[in-house]
Scaffold this motif. Sequence first.
Motif, PDB file in Angstrom:
ATOM      1  N   VAL A   8       0.887  -1.263  -0.084  1.00 56.99           N
ATOM      2  CA  VAL A   8       0.099  -0.153  -0.051  1.00 56.99           C
ATOM      3  C   VAL A   8       0.683   1.187   0.086  1.00 56.99           C
ATOM      4  N   ILE A   9       0.778   2.096  -0.997  1.00 53.94           N
ATOM      5  CA  ILE A   9       1.451   3.320  -1.030  1.00 53.94           C
ATOM      6  C   ILE A   9       1.315   4.312   0.105  1.00 53.94           C
ATOM      7  N   ALA A  10      -0.147   4.414   0.322  1.00 55.18           N
ATOM      8  CA  ALA A  10      -0.761   5.285   1.474  1.00 55.18           C
ATOM      9  C   ALA A  10      -2.194   5.116   1.602  1.00 55.18           C
ATOM     10  N   SER A  11      -2.251   5.134   2.862  1.00 54.31           N
ATOM     11  CA  SER A  11      -3.936   4.891   3.412  1.00 54.31           C
ATOM     12  C   SER A  11      -4.163   5.244   4.707  1.00 54.31           C
ATOM     13  N   SER A  12      -5.250   5.122   4.783  1.00 55.70           N
ATOM     14  CA  SER A  12      -5.720   5.229   6.519  1.00 55.70           C
ATOM     15  C   SER A  12      -5.204   6.472   7.192  1.00 55.70           C
ATOM     16  N   PHE A  13      -5.031   7.551   6.364  1.00 62.41           N
ATOM     17  CA  PHE A  13      -4.968   8.930   7.200  1.00 62.41           C
ATOM     18  C   PHE A  13      -5.894   9.367   8.229  1.00 62.41           C
ATOM     19  N   SER A  14      -5.558   9.471   9.500  1.00 57.16           N
ATOM     20  CA  SER A  14      -6.761   9.690  10.508  1.00 57.16           C
ATOM     21  C   SER A  14      -5.843  10.353  11.554  1.00 57.16           C
ATOM     22  N   ILE A  15      -6.593  11.277  12.363  1.00 57.48           N
ATOM     23  CA  ILE A  15      -6.309  12.006  13.496  1.00 57.48           C
ATOM     24  C   ILE A  15      -6.319  11.231  14.775  1.00 57.48           C
ATOM     25  N   ILE A  16      -5.578  11.021  15.430  1.00 59.04           N
ATOM     26  CA  ILE A  16      -5.464  10.131  16.965  1.00 59.04           C
ATOM     27  C   ILE A  16      -6.135  11.087  18.002  1.00 59.04           C
ATOM     28  N   SER A  17      -5.577  12.132  18.223  1.00 61.06           N
ATOM     29  CA  SER A  17      -5.745  13.086  19.232  1.00 61.06           C
ATOM     30  C   SER A  17      -5.325  14.350  19.091  1.00 61.06           C
ATOM     31  N   GLU A  18      -5.579  15.211  19.888  1.00 63.86           N
ATOM     32  CA  GLU A  18      -4.823  16.718  19.906  1.00 63.86           C
ATOM     33  C   GLU A  18      -4.772  16.868  21.650  1.00 63.86           C
ATOM     34  N   GLU A  19      -3.292  17.168  21.887  1.00 59.70           N
ATOM     35  CA  GLU A  19      -2.989  17.270  23.364  1.00 59.70           C
ATOM     36  C   GLU A  19      -2.891  18.902  23.376  1.00 59.70           C
ATOM     37  N   ARG A  20      -3.749  19.299  24.217  1.00 59.77           N
ATOM     38  CA  ARG A  20      -3.754  20.758  24.398  1.00 59.77           C
ATOM     39  C   ARG A  20      -4.001  21.142  25.666  1.00 59.77           C
ATOM     40  N   GLU A  21      -3.845  20.360  26.771  1.00 64.83           N
ATOM     41  CA  GLU A  21      -4.467  20.581  27.958  1.00 64.83           C
ATOM     42  C   GLU A  21      -2.933  20.850  28.815  1.00 64.83           C
ATOM     43  N   LYS A  22      -1.733  20.697  28.055  1.00 61.42           N
ATOM     44  CA  LYS A  22      -0.556  21.049  28.900  1.00 61.42           C
ATOM     45  C   LYS A  22      -0.273  22.416  28.778  1.00 61.42           C
ATOM     46  N   GLU A  23       0.715  22.988  29.421  1.00 65.70           N
ATOM     47  CA  GLU A  23       1.363  24.164  29.598  1.00 65.70           C
ATOM     48  C   GLU A  23       2.212  24.463  28.110  1.00 65.70           C
ATOM     49  N   GLN A  24       2.975  23.207  27.932  1.00 70.54           N
ATOM     50  CA  GLN A  24       4.026  23.279  26.840  1.00 70.54           C
ATOM     51  C   GLN A  24       3.944  22.000  26.119  1.00 70.54           C
ATOM     52  N   GLU A  25       4.611  22.169  24.742  1.00 73.07           N
ATOM     53  CA  GLU A  25       4.734  20.734  24.088  1.00 73.07           C
ATOM     54  C   GLU A  25       3.462  20.095  23.641  1.00 73.07           C
ATOM     55  N   CYS A  26       2.424  21.057  23.436  1.00 75.43           N
ATOM     56  CA  CYS A  26       1.208  20.421  22.846  1.00 75.43           C
ATOM     57  C   CYS A  26       1.413  19.938  21.558  1.00 75.43           C
ATOM     58  N   PHE A  27       0.398  19.078  20.820  1.00 80.34           N
ATOM     59  CA  PHE A  27       0.830  18.493  19.473  1.00 80.34           C
ATOM     60  C   PHE A  27      -0.615  18.058  19.121  1.00 80.34           C
ATOM     61  N   TYR A  28      -0.682  17.966  17.855  1.00 82.57           N
ATOM     62  CA  TYR A  28      -1.639  16.993  17.252  1.00 82.57           C
ATOM     63  C   TYR A  28      -0.935  15.853  16.533  1.00 82.57           C
ATOM     64  N   LEU A  29      -1.921  14.638  16.990  1.00 80.27           N
ATOM     65  CA  LEU A  29      -1.051  13.409  16.522  1.00 80.27           C
ATOM     66  C   LEU A  29      -1.856  12.868  15.333  1.00 80.27           C
ATOM     67  N   PHE A  30      -1.191  12.385  14.313  1.00 82.16           N
ATOM     68  CA  PHE A  30      -2.089  11.736  13.008  1.00 82.16           C
ATOM     69  C   PHE A  30      -1.223  10.467  13.018  1.00 82.16           C
ATOM     70  N   GLU A  31      -1.835   9.648  12.233  1.00 81.56           N
ATOM     71  CA  GLU A  31      -1.170   8.338  11.800  1.00 81.56           C
ATOM     72  C   GLU A  31      -1.701   7.823  10.393  1.00 81.56           C
ATOM     73  N   MET A  32      -1.013   7.239   9.686  1.00 77.59           N
ATOM     74  CA  MET A  32      -1.003   6.771   8.419  1.00 77.59           C
ATOM     75  C   MET A  32      -0.312   5.415   8.188  1.00 77.59           C
ATOM     76  N   ASP A  33      -0.703   4.634   7.088  1.00 73.63           N
ATOM     77  CA  ASP A  33      -0.009   3.531   6.805  1.00 73.63           C
ATOM     78  C   ASP A  33       0.633   3.759   5.386  1.00 73.63           C
TER      79      ASP A  33
END
Length: 311
Positions: A183-208
Amino acid sequence: MPLSGGSLFRRGGLARARARRQDAGRRRGWAGSRMSSPCHTSAVLVVFMALAIVGAEQSKERSCDVIGDESSESQMERALLKKLEPLSPMRFNVTVEKGKTENYVYHFRVCREVNSTLHDFGGLVQTDRQNGKTTVIGRINETQVFNGSDWIMLIYKGGDSYGRHCSGEKRRAVIMISCKRGVIASSFSIISEEREKEQECFYLFEMDSSVACPAEDSHLSVGSILLITFASLIAVYIIGGFLYQRLVVGAKGMEQFPHFAFWQDLGNLVADGCDFVCRSKPRNAPAAYRGVGDDQLGEESEERDDHLLPM
């Protein structure tokens, strides 16, 4: 009043002088136009070339730029970015709905701008479906990349700043690309958004993708490779010898087989060797069946058949 001969001569000279000046002016104008024409053409070509160069620069899409100086980029980072190049032409989208307040679409490209006309380096962009507002989550000019045995982690930093969350720091997108062969690319999705911290927040995505898979080791052993090589040489020998015997020598039948006499003698020798080695009894053992010889019959009387003779 009649004009004298001197007056006519002077007027004629003035007319000729005026005609010569007009002719010289026309010649100068023609020469000037000939000189200005090449200059005008050259100027037009220069302008067109400049426009072409600018257009080419604008049409060329920007790619990932690893954080830090170019000299500080490691060979591993360059290799990983090159490994991700097959995914660059593709666009990935995922929609997230959370009740009535959150309805977003996330647009993602691998080492390319989502909207190249904006020149904002946005590699992952969030669009609010309710009001159309766009927010850059991460930019390709602030990229980090590293990998494991069967995954690649791509990080875009430098996104738009948070408002009330995460101390107002800039957003960051983390994309986990997992190995999936075939599979060249598939299943792009968002896992979570970490925005409750004071620093180092991020959006987490995954794909195959198969680009994250390690190179497959060859399943052929040394013995298999040697066997294939040997079989190939035999095939070349037989086919080449057959063609030579038939087309050059003119052989027919079994004589077309290369070195037929040699292989025939070799086969006979192998058969004799197998007979000698595999025989189950000694060579000098008496035969199980013996025929009746003349020495066992004895002497017969010559008179035994006399009575059969005609009288």
